[in-house]
Write an enzyme that holds these catalytic residues in place. Structure first.
Site, PDB file in Angstrom:
ATOM      1  N   ASP A  41       0.857  -1.195   0.000  1.00 13.97           N
ATOM      2  CA  ASP A  41       0.000   0.000   0.000  1.00 13.97           C
ATOM      3  C   ASP A  41       0.889   1.240   0.000  1.00 13.97           C
ATOM      4  O   ASP A  41       2.110   1.146   0.072  1.00 13.97           O
ATOM      5  CB  ASP A  41      -0.952  -0.003   1.209  1.00 13.97           C
ATOM      6  CG  ASP A  41      -0.198   0.162   2.532  1.00 13.97           C
ATOM      7  OD1 ASP A  41       0.865  -0.454   2.677  1.00 13.97           O
ATOM      8  OD2 ASP A  41      -0.671   0.908   3.419  1.00 13.97           O
ATOM      9  N   HIS A  80       1.272  -8.904  -3.252  1.00 21.10           N
ATOM     10  CA  HIS A  80       0.262  -7.851  -3.072  1.00 21.10           C
ATOM     11  C   HIS A  80       1.021  -6.531  -2.974  1.00 21.10           C
ATOM     12  O   HIS A  80       1.254  -5.989  -1.898  1.00 21.10           O
ATOM     13  CB  HIS A  80      -0.555  -8.112  -1.803  1.00 21.10           C
ATOM     14  CG  HIS A  80      -1.692  -7.155  -1.601  1.00 21.10           C
ATOM     15  ND1 HIS A  80      -2.919  -7.304  -2.220  1.00 21.10           N
ATOM     16  CD2 HIS A  80      -1.799  -6.017  -0.860  1.00 21.10           C
ATOM     17  CE1 HIS A  80      -3.725  -6.316  -1.864  1.00 21.10           C
ATOM     18  NE2 HIS A  80      -3.066  -5.513  -1.040  1.00 21.10           N
ATOM     19  N   ASP A  91       0.862 -17.920  -3.493  1.00 15.16           N
ATOM     20  CA  ASP A  91       1.408 -16.845  -4.328  1.00 15.16           C
ATOM     21  C   ASP A  91       0.244 -16.174  -5.046  1.00 15.16           C
ATOM     22  O   ASP A  91       0.057 -16.334  -6.246  1.00 15.16           O
ATOM     23  CB  ASP A  91       2.418 -17.442  -5.315  1.00 15.16           C
ATOM     24  CG  ASP A  91       3.161 -16.351  -6.077  1.00 15.16           C
ATOM     25  OD1 ASP A  91       2.994 -15.158  -5.740  1.00 15.16           O
ATOM     26  OD2 ASP A  91       3.899 -16.706  -7.016  1.00 15.16           O
ATOM     27  N   GLU A 144       1.954 -10.011   0.776  1.00 15.14           N
ATOM     28  CA  GLU A 144       2.322  -8.608   0.610  1.00 15.14           C
ATOM     29  C   GLU A 144       3.813  -8.467   0.941  1.00 15.14           C
ATOM     30  O   GLU A 144       4.421  -9.342   1.558  1.00 15.14           O
ATOM     31  CB  GLU A 144       1.489  -7.716   1.560  1.00 15.14           C
ATOM     32  CG  GLU A 144       1.678  -6.217   1.314  1.00 15.14           C
ATOM     33  CD  GLU A 144       0.606  -5.344   1.982  1.00 15.14           C
ATOM     34  OE1 GLU A 144      -0.334  -5.892   2.584  1.00 15.14           O
ATOM     35  OE2 GLU A 144       0.720  -4.107   1.886  1.00 15.14           O
TER      36      GLU A 144
END
Ligand code: 9MR
Ligand code: 9MR
Ligand code: ZN
Length: 613
Positions: free
Chosen positions: A198, A534, A577, A586
C-alpha cells in the site's frame, strides 16, 4: 518461471562467479544444459529443496529432500554435470509445522566455489545454486534497492538493471490534518517510503525499518561504505546505503510537530486505494491522530527519537549539520514521549481504514530511544533512564521473542550493550561507557537467546527458527529477525561463534527457497520466486515480473482467507502466491529491512580493516 529457465540462471550464476554481475533474472525459457552423466540432467523436482542463491564456501550446507531417494545423492557441477560430491541422505523425519517428511542432505564438505545442482536418484534435480564468497551481492543489491522502489514523492526508476521498473512522482500535495489530530490545515510531508504493497506511510513501522537498516550499515560499514546502488544520490558525500535510508529519515523528521517535538502516527489516505500505480492514488493524504489529547503517539515519537539518535551517530562523519539536526529532533522527541508515555493509537478514527500499527505499550519504544540516545551522546540522563527501565524485561532478551514493529525492546538492549564497543566513527570517543553490570546481563541473555534459536533451527525440518505458533502475518520477517538476533549475539560474544553464523544463514536459506514450497520468498531472487505479491506497483504496471527484491510476508496460519477449507493445512503450508492474499503475500519495508541485514552480513569481508567489529 521455475525449472524451465534454470539453464539461464546457471549461466547467470556462472557469469556472476566470473565477476559479470547479472542484471535482471531471465524470464524466457530454454533447455537445461546436457549433463555428462548418462541420460543428461535429471528433471527438476520440487521435492529437492536448496537455497536457490547458494551457500558461502565455509558454512554448513543442507538440502531438504521430501520424497524417498533410491540411492545416494550427488552434487554436480552445473556446467558439465560432473560429480563434485556424493552424500548419503539423512534419515527421514516428519516436520510437524509443514507436515513434510524430510531427509536432510548435508553437503558441507563441498567448499569449492562454483555452480551446482543436486541429483537425487528416484526423485530429481534441485534448482541450480552457487557456492562462493560474493553470491549474496546481487540479492543484497536488489533487497536494498527495493527501498528505492518504495520511494514516495519523487520519480522512481530501478534502471540501469531494471529499466522497465519506474513511476512518476506521487503524493506530492500537502497532507491535511484529519479531525483526529485536533488540528486544521495542512502539513507538507512528502517523501519517505511507501510502507508496503500500500502507499501509506506510518511512523511506527518506519521506525523499526530505518533502525534496522542503520544497524545493518553500522555493523558492516567497511563493506557498505563504498557500495554503489545506482540511486540518484550516488557519487555524493554520503554512502549510497545511507543516502537511501536518509530518504525515509527526512520524511520521519517532517512528521515531528515543531511545536512540541511529538510525532504524528501516520500519513495515509482515508482508505486503501485499488491496485493502482502511485500516481493514480489521488485521494487526499491525511495526517491521522488518536482523536484525543495529545493526538500524537508515544510509540511513533519514541521510535523517531531512537532512529534520529542512531542517525546522529552514523551520519556525523559524512554530514555533521544533518547529524546535529537529527540529534536535536531525537532529544526533543524523547522528552515529549517521556512526558506523554500513554498516548496510544488503539484504533482508526471514523472513516479511516488504513493500517493501524496499534500498540498499547510504549515502554519498549522509550527504552530503545534512551539506549540510542545514550549510545550517541553518552549523557547520564539517558543512561539513567535505560538502567531504571530495562529490568522490566527479564531476561532482557529471550530466544522466543524476536523484535517486530510492536516490540522493539530487543533493539534497545542490543544498542545499549553495543555502546561499549569501539564505535565505527570516532564520534563516541571520550563518551561515558555503559554500565558494566547491565551490559553483562544483556550479553548473557543475548547468548542464551541465540543458543535457544540455534536449537530450534536444528530441530526444525527446514532448519528455520520459528516456533510452531509463530506462523502469523509477516512470519518471514520473524524468521529474518531471529537470524538477526544470532548475528547480533555474535557482535556481543567474546569470540564470534560459527554456529550462530551458520544458523543465521540457515534462516536466510529458508527465505531463498529451501522451504516447503521450493520457492524463494524474495522476488526476482533465486530460480523460482513469489510472482504475484500484493504490491500495487507490481500489480499496476505492465511488467510480467514483480518488482525485484521484495520479501513477501509468508505462511500465516491466522485470519485464513478460506476458513472453510478442510483439512486445515499445517501452519508452514499456509502461504499462496496470490496477489489478493495481502495477509500472506504482501511485501513490507519492515520485512525487507532484516533481510537486508542478513544479506549485508553475508557479503564478503571488505579488504580494509575496521568494519566496526
Ligand atoms: O491492500 C491492503 C493491504 O496493503 C493491507 O496490508 C491490508 C491490511 O490492512 O489491507 C489491504 O486492503 C484491503 C482492505 O483492508 C479490505 N478490502 C480489500 C483490500 C485489498 O485489496
Ligand atoms: O505487518 C502488520 C502485521 O503485523 C499486522 O498483523 C497487520 C494487521 O494489522 O498489519 C500489517 O501491516 C500492514 C499495514 O497495516 C498496512 N500496510 C501493509 C502492512 C503489511 O501487510
Ligand atoms: Zn507515494
Amino acid at each position: 518461471m521455475s525449472a524451465s529457465n534454470e539453464a539461464l540462471i546457471v549461466l547467470a550464476v556462472v557469469a556472476s562467479l566470473v565477476g559479470a554481475v547479472s542484471a535482471a533474472a531471465p524470464t524466457t525459457a530454454t533447455t537445461l544444459p546436457a549433463s555428462s552423466s548418462a541420460g543428461g540432467r535429471a528433471k527438476a523436482s520440487d521435492d529437492v529443496k536448496v537455497c536457490q542463491v547458494g551457500y558461502l564456501p565455509r558454512e554448513t550446507k543442507f538440502a531438504m529432500v521430501t520424497a524417498p531417494p533410491t540411492g545416494d545423492v550427488t552434487v554436480r557441477r552445473a556446467g558439465d554435470g560432473s560429480v563434485a560430491l556424493t552424500v548419503e541422505p539423512g534419515a527421514a523425519a516428519r516436520d510437524a509445522d509443514s507436515g513434510d517428511e524430510i531427509r536432510p542432505v548435508d553437503f558441507s564438505a563441498l567448499t569449492e566455489p562454483g555452480a551446482y545442482y543436486l541429483d537425487v536418484p528416484g526423485v530429481g534435480a534441485s534448482h541450480a545454486f552457487a557456492i562462493g564468497d560474493d553470491i549474496f551481492a546481487r540479492p543484497f543489491r536488489l533487497a536494498m534497492r527495493s527501498f528505492t522502489g518504495q520511494r514516495c514523492g519523487t520519480r522512481v526508476s530501478l534502471a540501469p538493471d531494471f529499466p522497465d521498473y519506474h513511476y512518476e512522482p506521487c503524493h506530492l500535495a500537502d497532507a491535511q490534518y484529519h479531525a483526529s489530530t485536533g488540528r486544521e490545515g495542512t502539513l507538507p510531508c512528502t517523501g519517505g517510503w511507501h510502507d508496503a504493497g500500500d502507499y501509506g506511510r506510518y511512523v511506527v513501522n518506519s521506525g523499526i525499518t530505518t533502525g534496522t537498516l542503520l544497524v545493518a550499515y553500522e555493523l558492516n560499514e567497511a563493506k557498505l561504505r563504498q557500495l554503489n546502488l545506482d540511486i540518484p544520490e550516488s557519487g555524493g558525500a554520503v554512502p549510497d546505503v545511507l543516502a537511501e535510508i536518509r530518504w525515509n529519515l527526512d520524511w520521519m523528521l517532517k512528521m515531528q510537530d515543531p511545536a512540541d517535538g511529538g510525532a504524528w502516527h501516520k500519513a495515509t489516505t482515508a482508505n486503501f486505494p485499488g491496485m493502482v500505480l502511485p500516481i493514480d492514488d489521488r485521494a487526499p493524504m491525511l495526517i491521522v491522530g488518536t482523536g484525543r489529547e495529545p493526538y500524537k503517539t508515544t510509540a511513533a515519537t519514541a521510535d523517531l527519537a531512537a532512529v534520529a539518535a542512531a542517525a546522529a551517530r552514523v551520519y556525523r562523519q559524512f554530514d555533521p549539520a544533518y547529524a546535529d539536526r537529527c540529534l536535536s529532533a531525537a532529544e526533543r522527541a524523547f522528552a515529549w514521549a517521556k512526558d506523554h508515555p500513554d498516548s496510544h493509537f488503539t484504533r482508526n478514527p471514523q472513516g479511516v481504514s488504513t493500517g493501524g500499527y496499534e500498540d498499547r505499550e510504549a515502554r519498549d519504544e522509550l527504552l530503545w530511544a534512551a539506549a540510542e540516545l545514550f549510545r550517541t551522546t553518552g549523557k547520564a540522563e539517558y543512561d539513567q533512564y535505560f538502567l531504571a527501565h530495562y529490568g522490566h524485561w527479564t531476561p532482557p532478551l529471550a530466544g522466543n521473542s524476536a523484535q517486530g514493529w510492536p516490540n522493539v525492546r530487543n533493539l534497545g538492549m542490543y544498542a545499549y550493550a553495543l555502546a561499549g564497543r569501539p564505535a565505527a566513527s570516532a564520534a563516541a570517543a571520550g563518551k561515558a561507557g555503559p554500565n558494566a553490570e547491565a551490559v553483562g546481563k544483556i550479553r548473557a541473555a543475548a547468548l542464551a537467546a541465540a543458543d535457544d534459536i540455534v536449537k530450534r533451527i536444528a530441530r526444525n525440518g527446514y532448519r528455520m527458527p520459528l516456533g510452531s505458533n509463530e506462523y502469523y502475518w509477516g512470519s518471514n520477517s520473524v524468521v529474518a529477525n531471529y537470524a538477526m538476533m544470532l548475528l547480533l549475539a555474535n557482535r556481543l560474544a567474546p569470540e564470534p561463534r560459527r554456529e550462530y553464523a551458520d544458523a543465521a544463514q540457515d534462516a536466510l536459506h529458508y527465505l531463498l527457497g529451501r522451504n516447503s514450497f521450493n520457492t524463494s520468498f524474495v522476488t526476482q531472487v533465486g530460480s523460482r520466486w513469489a510472482m504475484r505479491p500484493h504490491h500495487r506497483p507490481s500489480a499496476g504496471d505492465k511488467n510480467e515480473q514483480p518488482w525485484p527484491g521484495l520479501l513477501v510476508g509468508g505462511p500465516n496460519a491466522q485470519r485464513r482467507r478460506d476458513a472453510a477449507t478442510r483439512p486445515v493445512p499445517p501452519p508452514a503450508r499456509q502461504w499462496v502466491d496470490d496477489q489478493g492474499d495481502y495477509a500472506r503475500n504482501e511485501n513490507a519495508v519492515n520485512w525487507n529491512a532484516p533481510l537486508v541485514f542478513l544479506l549485508a552480513e553475508a557479503l564478503p569481508q571488505a579488504k580494509t580493516p575496521g568494519d566496526g567489529r
